[in-house]
Design a protein around this motif. Structure first.
Motif, PDB file in Angstrom:
ATOM      1  N   ARG A   1       0.815  -1.212   0.000  1.00 41.29           N
ATOM      2  CA  ARG A   1       0.000   0.000   0.000  1.00 41.29           C
ATOM      3  C   ARG A   1       0.851   1.265   0.000  1.00 41.29           C
ATOM      4  O   ARG A   1       0.399   2.323  -0.333  1.00 41.29           O
ATOM      5  N   ASN A   2       2.080   1.159   0.433  1.00 43.57           N
ATOM      6  CA  ASN A   2       3.017   2.274   0.352  1.00 43.57           C
ATOM      7  C   ASN A   2       4.405   1.700   0.139  1.00 43.57           C
ATOM      8  O   ASN A   2       4.668   0.551   0.467  1.00 43.57           O
ATOM      9  N   ALA A   3       5.280   2.529  -0.370  1.00 43.15           N
ATOM     10  CA  ALA A   3       6.660   2.062  -0.517  1.00 43.15           C
ATOM     11  C   ALA A   3       7.320   2.028   0.851  1.00 43.15           C
ATOM     12  O   ALA A   3       7.045   2.869   1.705  1.00 43.15           O
ATOM     13  N   PRO A   4       8.205   1.073   1.083  1.00 41.09           N
ATOM     14  CA  PRO A   4       8.914   1.029   2.357  1.00 41.09           C
ATOM     15  C   PRO A   4       9.712   2.305   2.599  1.00 41.09           C
ATOM     16  O   PRO A   4      10.280   2.874   1.680  1.00 41.09           O
ATOM     17  N   VAL A   5       9.727   2.750   3.840  1.00 43.37           N
ATOM     18  CA  VAL A   5      10.476   3.953   4.202  1.00 43.37           C
ATOM     19  C   VAL A   5      11.472   3.576   5.279  1.00 43.37           C
ATOM     20  O   VAL A   5      11.098   3.074   6.324  1.00 43.37           O
TER      21      VAL A   5
ATOM     22  N   GLY B   1      -3.169   3.243   9.811  1.00 38.57           N
ATOM     23  CA  GLY B   1      -3.539   4.214   8.791  1.00 38.57           C
ATOM     24  C   GLY B   1      -5.031   4.212   8.498  1.00 38.57           C
ATOM     25  O   GLY B   1      -5.546   5.133   7.885  1.00 38.57           O
ATOM     26  N   TRP B   2      -5.717   3.178   8.949  1.00 37.73           N
ATOM     27  CA  TRP B   2      -7.150   3.055   8.659  1.00 37.73           C
ATOM     28  C   TRP B   2      -7.987   3.515   9.853  1.00 37.73           C
ATOM     29  O   TRP B   2      -7.664   3.222  11.001  1.00 37.73           O
ATOM     30  N   THR B   3      -9.046   4.231   9.544  1.00 42.60           N
ATOM     31  CA  THR B   3     -10.030   4.620  10.558  1.00 42.60           C
ATOM     32  C   THR B   3     -11.402   4.140  10.094  1.00 42.60           C
ATOM     33  O   THR B   3     -11.802   4.409   8.964  1.00 42.60           O
ATOM     34  N   THR B   4     -12.088   3.443  10.953  1.00 37.20           N
ATOM     35  CA  THR B   4     -13.336   2.788  10.568  1.00 37.20           C
ATOM     36  C   THR B   4     -14.526   3.401  11.307  1.00 37.20           C
ATOM     37  O   THR B   4     -14.453   3.655  12.511  1.00 37.20           O
ATOM     38  N   VAL B   5     -15.594   3.625  10.563  1.00 38.80           N
ATOM     39  CA  VAL B   5     -16.822   4.192  11.137  1.00 38.80           C
ATOM     40  C   VAL B   5     -17.994   3.282  10.764  1.00 38.80           C
ATOM     41  O   VAL B   5     -18.124   2.871   9.613  1.00 38.80           O
ATOM     42  N   VAL B   6     -18.833   2.988  11.753  1.00 40.68           N
ATOM     43  CA  VAL B   6     -20.013   2.149  11.527  1.00 40.68           C
ATOM     44  C   VAL B   6     -21.245   3.038  11.526  1.00 40.68           C
ATOM     45  O   VAL B   6     -21.380   3.923  12.384  1.00 40.68           O
ATOM     46  N   THR B   7     -22.148   2.818  10.565  1.00 41.48           N
ATOM     47  CA  THR B   7     -23.391   3.595  10.489  1.00 41.48           C
ATOM     48  C   THR B   7     -24.132   3.558  11.811  1.00 41.48           C
ATOM     49  O   THR B   7     -24.260   2.517  12.442  1.00 41.48           O
ATOM     50  N   ASP B   8     -24.620   4.723  12.219  1.00 40.35           N
ATOM     51  CA  ASP B   8     -25.395   4.793  13.450  1.00 40.35           C
ATOM     52  C   ASP B   8     -26.597   5.703  13.187  1.00 40.35           C
ATOM     53  O   ASP B   8     -26.423   6.800  12.676  1.00 40.35           O
TER      54      ASP B   8
ATOM     55  N   PRO C   1      -2.280   8.005   5.025  1.00 40.22           N
ATOM     56  CA  PRO C   1      -0.875   7.584   5.134  1.00 40.22           C
ATOM     57  C   PRO C   1      -0.122   8.298   6.245  1.00 40.22           C
ATOM     58  O   PRO C   1       0.895   7.812   6.733  1.00 40.22           O
ATOM     59  N   ASN C   2      -0.636   9.440   6.689  1.00 33.55           N
ATOM     60  CA  ASN C   2       0.036  10.159   7.781  1.00 33.55           C
ATOM     61  C   ASN C   2      -0.193   9.498   9.138  1.00 33.55           C
ATOM     62  O   ASN C   2       0.418   9.897  10.129  1.00 33.55           O
ATOM     63  N   ASP C   3      -1.111   8.532   9.186  1.00 34.28           N
ATOM     64  CA  ASP C   3      -1.377   7.838  10.445  1.00 34.28           C
ATOM     65  C   ASP C   3      -0.528   6.584  10.616  1.00 34.28           C
ATOM     66  O   ASP C   3      -0.771   5.799  11.522  1.00 34.28           O
ATOM     67  N   ILE C   4       0.436   6.391   9.737  1.00 38.12           N
ATOM     68  CA  ILE C   4       1.360   5.271   9.921  1.00 38.12           C
ATOM     69  C   ILE C   4       2.402   5.674  10.964  1.00 38.12           C
ATOM     70  O   ILE C   4       3.050   6.703  10.819  1.00 38.12           O
ATOM     71  N   PRO C   5       2.573   4.907  12.021  1.00 37.20           N
ATOM     72  CA  PRO C   5       3.517   5.305  13.067  1.00 37.20           C
ATOM     73  C   PRO C   5       4.967   5.237  12.598  1.00 37.20           C
ATOM     74  O   PRO C   5       5.314   4.443  11.722  1.00 37.20           O
ATOM     75  N   GLU C   6       5.768   6.086  13.191  1.00 38.06           N
ATOM     76  CA  GLU C   6       7.201   6.059  12.892  1.00 38.06           C
ATOM     77  C   GLU C   6       7.900   5.057  13.803  1.00 38.06           C
ATOM     78  O   GLU C   6       7.403   4.735  14.873  1.00 38.06           O
ATOM     79  N   PRO C   7       9.062   4.600  13.386  1.00 37.27           N
ATOM     80  CA  PRO C   7       9.753   3.593  14.202  1.00 37.27           C
ATOM     81  C   PRO C   7      10.311   4.174  15.492  1.00 37.27           C
ATOM     82  O   PRO C   7      10.673   5.340  15.552  1.00 37.27           O
ATOM     83  N   THR C   8      10.345   3.340  16.492  1.00 31.74           N
ATOM     84  CA  THR C   8      10.995   3.716  17.750  1.00 31.74           C
ATOM     85  C   THR C   8      11.885   2.562  18.191  1.00 31.74           C
ATOM     86  O   THR C   8      11.752   1.440  17.699  1.00 31.74           O
TER      87      THR C   8
END
Lengths: 355, 180
Positions: free
Chosen positions: A70-74, A189-196, A287-294
């Protein structure tokens, strides 16, 4: 033998004999069971493929990669100067099912010297789970015991691979293969919402579990009884290649994102409901919600550690914010930058705490 | 054919009646028992574990059955699925007469009480073992058993004081290291 035990034994024997005389469970039962087992095994295999993209780093030199193509390795800045912390918590924002509880990293591969079973809670704290005398790894959590792994000989073929398993409070677990070194990023990176509100006749728990297979790799196959009679369920995946729609039938695991390039949105939509409305579960990718390494605590060269970026950790509670001190040995908050010599050993043999 | 399939076939053919009879004590009705046996077999064989013999498979499936019933009481979704399948079941799966009085009596109990009483008095487990298998507290199991005894004594017209001797035996085991 007490009177009640006599009654149980006699009732059991006579009933079992009567079932046998009536022909037993029959071929239809057998076919149904075999079909269900195949379906469940297939569902597990679907998750297996998503993890394979992670198996690209050599041991001890983890590569920070977004899985599934889904993205190139960084490559992280200075990642070769420390041991990267692979024990990320599950991304609860991505999970549709309401039962998210904890994630278990199991590495009991025969060829691995340092076998590990590590539990990570949603707040990032992690805990080494030791084996008991029977070879079982038992987690005592919230008044209930979970056997999260077992290395007794009869289970040995389950751990030919390292695994990541997300356990839920309804007692179910979904697993995926893990390389044992790199952080497992499926679902990030994914955020999920269920119909309410949920329309009448919709089993939102069952549909959520199926939806989670596409996003996270674990869950249960589609159950047609989860929607009213006459309704249909489709899953639409939006990517660079356009929108691809998959109609779900009994037992289907839903589409896989493994081969999809640039997926940005997944929607499960139930239409044909008696009231004319639709029901949706929608997940969007940022893609900005992918965590950085620690680095693992105590294993870091501070000059090589990336600046913590709080915004990448939206799911982390305020108490775990970067300016807060860690409160447990083994605290895996990725925003914590350890001071050389002050952190705990990454060796899970040194007991970690979850408070 | 997958290598697990012959064992599943043999299990269903040879041990199916015993599993259904056991399941019927846990859930009360023959049709529900078949669903329970189905779920337990699927749960057991969906995991990639090594099961070497028919007896081993039988033991795995049988041990899974009480936990599935308890899990249904914990999960609204699982309970609904079981209930929906019960409604959808063809009429021809009716209760067999053999031993039906016991099953009818057990059905007067709450689901957790029913499971606990079967594990205690049919499987002959101690209160502590029942609690461990079901993920319940000892005190909770004792409460379920006490309620169950009151109901079953009336339903089955049991005259003896059928639990006191077993409870005393458990106390001796804890303090004395052996059962009387």
């Amino acid at each position: 033998m007490t009177q009640i035990q006599d009654m149980f034994n006699e009732g059991f024997r006579s009933h079992a004999d009567a079932v046998a005389r009536s022909g037993g469970l029959g071929r239809d039962f057998e076919r149904g069971a075999v079909k269900s087992i195949r379906r469940r095994r297939t569902t597990r295999a679907v998750g297996t493929g998503a993890g394979s993209a992670l198996a690209i780093g050599a041991v001890g030199a983890a590569v920070w990669a977004v899985p599934g193509g889904r993205n190139a390795p960084v490559a992280p800045a200075g990642a070769d100067a420390c041991e990267i912390n692979p024990y990320l918590p599950p991304n609860l924002d991505s999970i549709a099912s309401p039962y998210g509880l904890f994630r278990v990293y199991v590495d009991l591969r025969p060829e691995i010297q340092d076998k590990k079973v590590v539990v990570v809670y949603p707040d990032g704290k992690y805990l080494d789970v030791p084996a008991n005398d029977d070879g079982a790894y038992i987690l005592d959590y919230d008044g209930r015991e979970y056997e999260v792994a077992n290395q007794a000989p009869r289970f040995s073929n389950e751990f030919d691979y390292a695994m990541v398993m997300d356990w839920q409070s309804d007692g179910t677990a979904g697993g995926d293969i893990w390389d044992g070194v790199n952080p497992y990023l499926v679902g990030y990176g994914w955020t999920t919402v269920v119909t309410d509100p949920v329309p009448d006749g919709i089993d939102v728990d069952a549909l959520s579990s199926t939806f989670d297979i596409t996003i996270n790799g674990g869950g249960t196959g589609y159950w047609e009884g989860a929607v009213p009679e006459g309704a249909v369920t489709d899953v639409m995946v939006t990517s660079e290649g356009g929108v691809e729609t998959t109609r779900l039938h009994e037992g289907d695991p839903g589409p896989s994102l493994e081969e999809v390039v640039g997926a940005t949105r997944v929607e499960m939509r139930v239409s044909g409901l008696p009231g004319g409305e639709t029901f949706s579960i929608v997940s969007t990718f940022d893609p900005n919600d992918i965590p950085e390494p620690t680095c693992l605590p105590g294993a870091a060269d501070p000059t090589s550690i990336p600046e913590p970026t709080a915004s990448l950790w939206g799911g982390v509670p305020p108490s775990m914010a970067p300016d807060q001190p860690g409160d447990a040995v083994g605290d895996a908050d990725p925003s914590q930058v350890p001071t050389p010599g002050s952190g705990s050993s990454p060796d899970p043999g040194i007991s970690s705490s979850t408070d | 054919m997958a290598n697990w399939q012959p064992l599943v076939d043999e299990l269903i053919r040879d041990r199916g009646p015993q599993l259904v009879a056991y399941g019927a004590m846990l859930v009360g009705r023959d049709g529900d028992a078949e669903d329970l046996v189905h779920d337990a077999i699927v749960k057991t064989f969906s995991k990639r574990r090594s099961i070497g013999s028919l007896n081993e498979a039988h033991a795995y499936v049988r041990k899974a059955m009480p936990s599935i019933v308890i899990d249904r009481t914990r999960s609204a979704a699982a309970r609904r699925r079981a209930m929906n399948r019960s409604y959808e079941r063809p009429q021809e799966i009716s209760d067999l007469d053999a031993g039906v009085d016991l099953r009818r009596a057990l059905r007067t109990l709450a689901p957790r009480e029913q499971v606990c009483v079967v594990l205690r008095y049919f499987d002959d487990l101690t209160v502590t073992q029942v609690a461990a298998q079901l993920g319940l507290a000892d005190g909770t199991v004792k409460r379920y058993l006490a309620n169950a005894r009151v109901h079953l004594a009336q339903e089955l017209d049991i005259t003896e004081d059928w639990d006191d001797s077993r409870e005393r035996a458990d106390v001796v085991a804890v303090h004395g290291g052996k059962k009387s």
